[in-house]
Scaffold this motif. Structure first.
Motif, PDB file in Angstrom:
ATOM      1  N   ALA A   1       0.875  -1.171   0.000  1.00 48.93           N
ATOM      2  CA  ALA A   1       0.000   0.000   0.000  1.00 48.93           C
ATOM      3  C   ALA A   1       0.907   1.214   0.000  1.00 48.93           C
ATOM      4  CB  ALA A   1      -0.893  -0.004   1.235  1.00 48.93           C
ATOM      5  N   VAL A   2       0.687   2.134  -0.943  1.00 50.95           N
ATOM      6  CA  VAL A   2       1.605   3.261  -1.101  1.00 50.95           C
ATOM      7  C   VAL A   2       0.852   4.583  -1.228  1.00 50.95           C
ATOM      8  CG1 VAL A   2       3.360   1.832  -2.228  1.00 50.95           C
ATOM      9  CG2 VAL A   2       1.682   3.050  -3.634  1.00 50.95           C
ATOM     10  N   GLU A   3       1.588   5.654  -1.005  1.00 46.82           N
ATOM     11  CA  GLU A   3       1.127   6.999  -1.307  1.00 46.82           C
ATOM     12  C   GLU A   3       2.111   7.567  -2.324  1.00 46.82           C
ATOM     13  OE1 GLU A   3      -0.150  10.898   1.231  1.00 46.82           O
ATOM     14  OE2 GLU A   3       1.903  10.213   1.458  1.00 46.82           O
ATOM     15  N   VAL A   4       1.595   8.133  -3.404  1.00 53.39           N
ATOM     16  CA  VAL A   4       2.444   8.580  -4.510  1.00 53.39           C
ATOM     17  C   VAL A   4       2.239  10.068  -4.767  1.00 53.39           C
ATOM     18  CG1 VAL A   4       3.062   8.230  -6.931  1.00 53.39           C
ATOM     19  CG2 VAL A   4       2.275   6.284  -5.560  1.00 53.39           C
ATOM     20  N   SER A   5       3.353  10.790  -4.901  1.00 50.64           N
ATOM     21  CA  SER A   5       3.298  12.208  -5.241  1.00 50.64           C
ATOM     22  C   SER A   5       4.058  12.432  -6.534  1.00 50.64           C
ATOM     23  CB  SER A   5       3.931  13.057  -4.141  1.00 50.64           C
ATOM     24  OG  SER A   5       3.279  12.871  -2.911  1.00 50.64           O
ATOM     25  N   ILE A   6       3.518  13.268  -7.399  1.00 52.38           N
ATOM     26  CA  ILE A   6       4.234  13.707  -8.593  1.00 52.38           C
ATOM     27  C   ILE A   6       5.040  14.943  -8.184  1.00 52.38           C
ATOM     28  CG2 ILE A   6       4.042  14.461 -10.990  1.00 52.38           C
ATOM     29  CD1 ILE A   6       1.227  13.188 -11.003  1.00 52.38           C
ATOM     30  N   VAL A   7       6.342  14.915  -8.430  1.00 47.76           N
ATOM     31  CA  VAL A   7       7.196  16.012  -7.962  1.00 47.76           C
ATOM     32  C   VAL A   7       8.020  16.567  -9.118  1.00 47.76           C
ATOM     33  CG1 VAL A   7       7.368  15.019  -5.654  1.00 47.76           C
ATOM     34  CG2 VAL A   7       9.113  14.474  -7.344  1.00 47.76           C
ATOM     35  N   ASN A   8       8.596  17.734  -8.884  1.00 47.19           N
ATOM     36  CA  ASN A   8       9.558  18.264  -9.845  1.00 47.19           C
ATOM     37  C   ASN A   8      10.768  17.349  -9.868  1.00 47.19           C
ATOM     38  OD1 ASN A   8       8.016  20.476 -10.542  1.00 47.19           O
ATOM     39  ND2 ASN A   8       8.942  21.809  -9.006  1.00 47.19           N
ATOM     40  N   HIS A   9      11.559  17.415 -10.935  1.00 47.13           N
ATOM     41  CA  HIS A   9      12.762  16.607 -10.990  1.00 47.13           C
ATOM     42  C   HIS A   9      13.659  16.938  -9.821  1.00 47.13           C
ATOM     43  CE1 HIS A   9      12.227  14.483 -14.765  1.00 47.13           C
ATOM     44  NE2 HIS A   9      11.662  15.572 -15.238  1.00 47.13           N
TER      45      HIS A   9
ATOM     46  N   TYR B   1       2.920  17.759  -6.227  1.00 46.80           N
ATOM     47  CA  TYR B   1       1.589  18.003  -6.742  1.00 46.80           C
ATOM     48  C   TYR B   1       0.610  17.122  -5.960  1.00 46.80           C
ATOM     49  CZ  TYR B   1       4.218  20.292 -10.429  1.00 46.80           C
ATOM     50  OH  TYR B   1       5.071  21.121 -11.117  1.00 46.80           O
ATOM     51  N   GLU B   2      -0.552  16.903  -6.474  1.00 46.41           N
ATOM     52  CA  GLU B   2      -1.567  16.133  -5.754  1.00 46.41           C
ATOM     53  C   GLU B   2      -1.056  14.729  -5.412  1.00 46.41           C
ATOM     54  OE1 GLU B   2      -6.281  14.829  -6.307  1.00 46.41           O
ATOM     55  OE2 GLU B   2      -5.220  15.947  -7.871  1.00 46.41           O
ATOM     56  N   LYS B   3      -1.420  14.279  -4.221  1.00 47.51           N
ATOM     57  CA  LYS B   3      -1.024  12.949  -3.777  1.00 47.51           C
ATOM     58  C   LYS B   3      -2.111  11.931  -4.118  1.00 47.51           C
ATOM     59  CE  LYS B   3       1.699  14.747   0.076  1.00 47.51           C
ATOM     60  NZ  LYS B   3       1.883  14.759   1.555  1.00 47.51           N
ATOM     61  N   PHE B   4      -1.660  10.715  -4.424  1.00 50.94           N
ATOM     62  CA  PHE B   4      -2.583   9.657  -4.803  1.00 50.94           C
ATOM     63  C   PHE B   4      -2.323   8.423  -3.966  1.00 50.94           C
ATOM     64  CE2 PHE B   4      -2.052  12.384  -8.459  1.00 50.94           C
ATOM     65  CZ  PHE B   4      -3.345  12.547  -8.930  1.00 50.94           C
ATOM     66  N   LYS B   5      -3.375   7.710  -3.658  1.00 56.29           N
ATOM     67  CA  LYS B   5      -3.247   6.405  -3.026  1.00 56.29           C
ATOM     68  C   LYS B   5      -3.047   5.367  -4.125  1.00 56.29           C
ATOM     69  CE  LYS B   5      -6.495   7.968   0.504  1.00 56.29           C
ATOM     70  NZ  LYS B   5      -7.813   7.759   1.149  1.00 56.29           N
ATOM     71  N   GLY B   6      -2.410   4.267  -3.786  1.00 51.97           N
ATOM     72  CA  GLY B   6      -2.203   3.280  -4.829  1.00 51.97           C
ATOM     73  C   GLY B   6      -1.605   1.974  -4.346  1.00 51.97           C
ATOM     74  N   MET B   7      -1.392   1.077  -5.318  1.00 55.49           N
ATOM     75  CA  MET B   7      -0.734  -0.204  -5.083  1.00 55.49           C
ATOM     76  C   MET B   7       0.688  -0.118  -5.618  1.00 55.49           C
ATOM     77  SD  MET B   7      -3.536  -3.167  -6.041  1.00 55.49           S
ATOM     78  CE  MET B   7      -3.814  -2.623  -7.732  1.00 55.49           C
ATOM     79  N   GLY B   8       1.626  -0.600  -4.826  1.00 57.03           N
ATOM     80  CA  GLY B   8       3.003  -0.670  -5.277  1.00 57.03           C
ATOM     81  C   GLY B   8       3.408  -2.114  -5.485  1.00 57.03           C
ATOM     82  N   TYR B   9       4.243  -2.338  -6.483  1.00 55.86           N
ATOM     83  CA  TYR B   9       4.706  -3.699  -6.775  1.00 55.86           C
ATOM     84  C   TYR B   9       6.206  -3.694  -7.000  1.00 55.86           C
ATOM     85  CZ  TYR B   9       5.748  -7.984  -9.350  1.00 55.86           C
ATOM     86  OH  TYR B   9       6.312  -9.172  -9.756  1.00 55.86           O
ATOM     87  N   ILE B  10       6.889  -4.624  -6.345  1.00 51.79           N
ATOM     88  CA  ILE B  10       8.315  -4.868  -6.587  1.00 51.79           C
ATOM     89  C   ILE B  10       8.473  -6.352  -6.849  1.00 51.79           C
ATOM     90  CG2 ILE B  10      10.657  -4.741  -5.635  1.00 51.79           C
ATOM     91  CD1 ILE B  10       9.695  -2.536  -3.767  1.00 51.79           C
ATOM     92  N   GLY B  11       9.045  -6.702  -7.995  1.00 47.59           N
ATOM     93  CA  GLY B  11       9.214  -8.115  -8.304  1.00 47.59           C
ATOM     94  C   GLY B  11       9.593  -8.354  -9.745  1.00 47.59           C
TER      95      GLY B  11
ATOM     96  N   LYS C   1       7.745  11.677 -15.945  1.00 49.87           N
ATOM     97  CA  LYS C   1       7.538  12.408 -14.700  1.00 49.87           C
ATOM     98  C   LYS C   1       8.282  11.723 -13.546  1.00 49.87           C
ATOM     99  CE  LYS C   1       3.025  14.349 -15.961  1.00 49.87           C
ATOM    100  NZ  LYS C   1       3.561  15.713 -16.130  1.00 49.87           N
ATOM    101  N   THR C   2       8.558  12.491 -12.498  1.00 53.21           N
ATOM    102  CA  THR C   2       9.220  11.968 -11.309  1.00 53.21           C
ATOM    103  C   THR C   2       8.179  11.707 -10.236  1.00 53.21           C
ATOM    104  OG1 THR C   2      11.269  13.161 -11.779  1.00 53.21           O
ATOM    105  CG2 THR C   2      10.940  12.425  -9.521  1.00 53.21           C
ATOM    106  N   LEU C   3       8.196  10.484  -9.687  1.00 48.46           N
ATOM    107  CA  LEU C   3       7.253  10.106  -8.639  1.00 48.46           C
ATOM    108  C   LEU C   3       8.000   9.833  -7.339  1.00 48.46           C
ATOM    109  CD1 LEU C   3       4.869   7.586 -10.471  1.00 48.46           C
ATOM    110  CD2 LEU C   3       4.726  10.081 -10.353  1.00 48.46           C
ATOM    111  N   ARG C   4       7.428  10.279  -6.244  1.00 54.07           N
ATOM    112  CA  ARG C   4       7.918   9.936  -4.913  1.00 54.07           C
ATOM    113  C   ARG C   4       6.925   8.952  -4.328  1.00 54.07           C
ATOM    114  NH1 ARG C   4       8.825  14.930  -1.417  1.00 54.07           N
ATOM    115  NH2 ARG C   4      10.849  14.932  -2.464  1.00 54.07           N
TER     116      ARG C   4
END
Length: 327
Positions: free
Chosen positions: A227-235, A249-259, A285-288
């Motif tokens: 479970a993640v929170e994602v922000s779009i940011v400047n470089h 910028y606006e924050k979004f809830k989401g699913m994260g996957y590593i594999g 785009k750059t995501l945090r």
């Protein structure tokens, strides 16, 4: 916070109160030390200065060892140090030449001449100079000669820092994200650029943004669903002078996957995020990405249909978790 990419750019300040270290993670142990640093600066009406090194000394002194993985990139570290209220961050390029200084030269030429240290806040086990021959005793010996004082960080606080750093890395490797976050005092994060993937997620109804992490030394958590929170940011970049954090910028809830996507015969590790309620183009785009909860391990399913069904269940689980964890 002001940032200096080289110690030569730093102009000594009145009553500089200095601490030194890698401060990887800027976790709750570090935060206690930095709180002491701020209080010490108030006592003498001074300014806080943190001296750190990049690349990490191990990268330079032991280039054959590629096992080093750090909790923070240098940009992430600056972000956290700014939040801790540090006045000045000096990021000194670490070189073999720098490591060859004698303890006396280091104290005189770096701490006194270039920083103007009036008080140094340091641990009992701090080592510096050629072959790490310098120690707290050297700092104490030269203090009256060069006109600074030394405030020793208690051994129990240093041990807490060591234990926390170790536990954070171990927890992340095991996927124990909540444990890691409790030691950090903030959510573990990855920052990367969105690149084109195989578009499998889009085909099965769960489009994902594939992240490229530039820093090879950055520790990647265990394979699995998060479970993640994602922000779009400047470089991400650091400029000399006043610290300006990356605009989120606006924050979004989401699913994260590593594999490695074993169900679709994947072999290469990918880092992907599925943003809830976001449908625009993210390429370039750059995501945090902040990791909040570990949901399950990465597994191979017997069929694509079984995988899609499980991802749908993961989405429900994550939305339930984040509905009351995020504001």
């Amino acid at each position: 916070m002001k940032i200096y990419r080289n110690i030569e750019d730093f102009i000594p300040v009145d009553n500089a109160v200095v601490t030194i270290g890698t401060f990887d993670g800027v976790h709750i142990g570090h935060q206690k030390i930095l709180s002491n640093l701020r209080e010490s600066a108030k006592e003498i009406n001074g300014e806080t200065v943190l001296l750190t090194f990049f690349p990490h000394p191990r990268m330079i002194l032991h280039p054959e060892d590629d096992s080093l993985r750090l909790i923070n990139t240098i940009e992430e570290k600056a972000h956290q140090l700014a939040a801790c209220g540090i006045d000045h961050l000096i990021i000194t390029p670490f070189t073999k030449e720098f490591s060859q200084q004698s303890p006396e030269d280091y104290i005189r030429d770096v701490l006194v001449s270039k920083i103007g240290t009036k008080r140094i806040v340091i641990g009992y086990d701090h080592r510096f100079g050629i072959d790490r021959s310098g120690s707290l005793s050297d700092l104490l010996f030269y203090a009256p000669i060069f006109g600074y004082s030394v405030q020793e960080i208690p051994e129990q606080d240093i041990n807490a820092v060591t234990v926390s750093s170790t536990k954070i890395r171990e927890a992340l490797i095991k996927g124990q994200i909540e444990v890691a976050n409790s030691f950090l005092g903030y959510p573990y994060e990855l920052t990367g650029t969105v690149i084109k993937g195989k578009k499998v997620g889009r085909e099965i109804g769960f489009p994902t943004a594939n992240l490229s992490i530039d820093e090879s030394y950055k520790l990647i958590p265990a394979y699995g669903i998060y479970a993640v929170e994602v922000s779009i940011v400047n470089h991400i970049q650091i400029k000399d002078g006043e610290f300006e954090d990356q605009k989120e910028y606006e924050k979004f809830k989401g699913m994260g996957y590593i594999g490695t996507s074993p169900t679709v015969d994947g072999t290469k590790r990918t880092i992907e995020v599925n943003l809830f309620d976001y449908h625009d183009n993210l390429y370039g785009k750059t995501l945090r990405v902040k990791f909040l909860h570990f949901v399950r391990q990465d597994i191979r399913f017997d069929s694509l249909e079984e995988m899609i069904q499980q991802i749908a269940e993961d989405e429900k689980t994550i939305k339930n978790l984040l509905s009351y964890k995020l504001h």
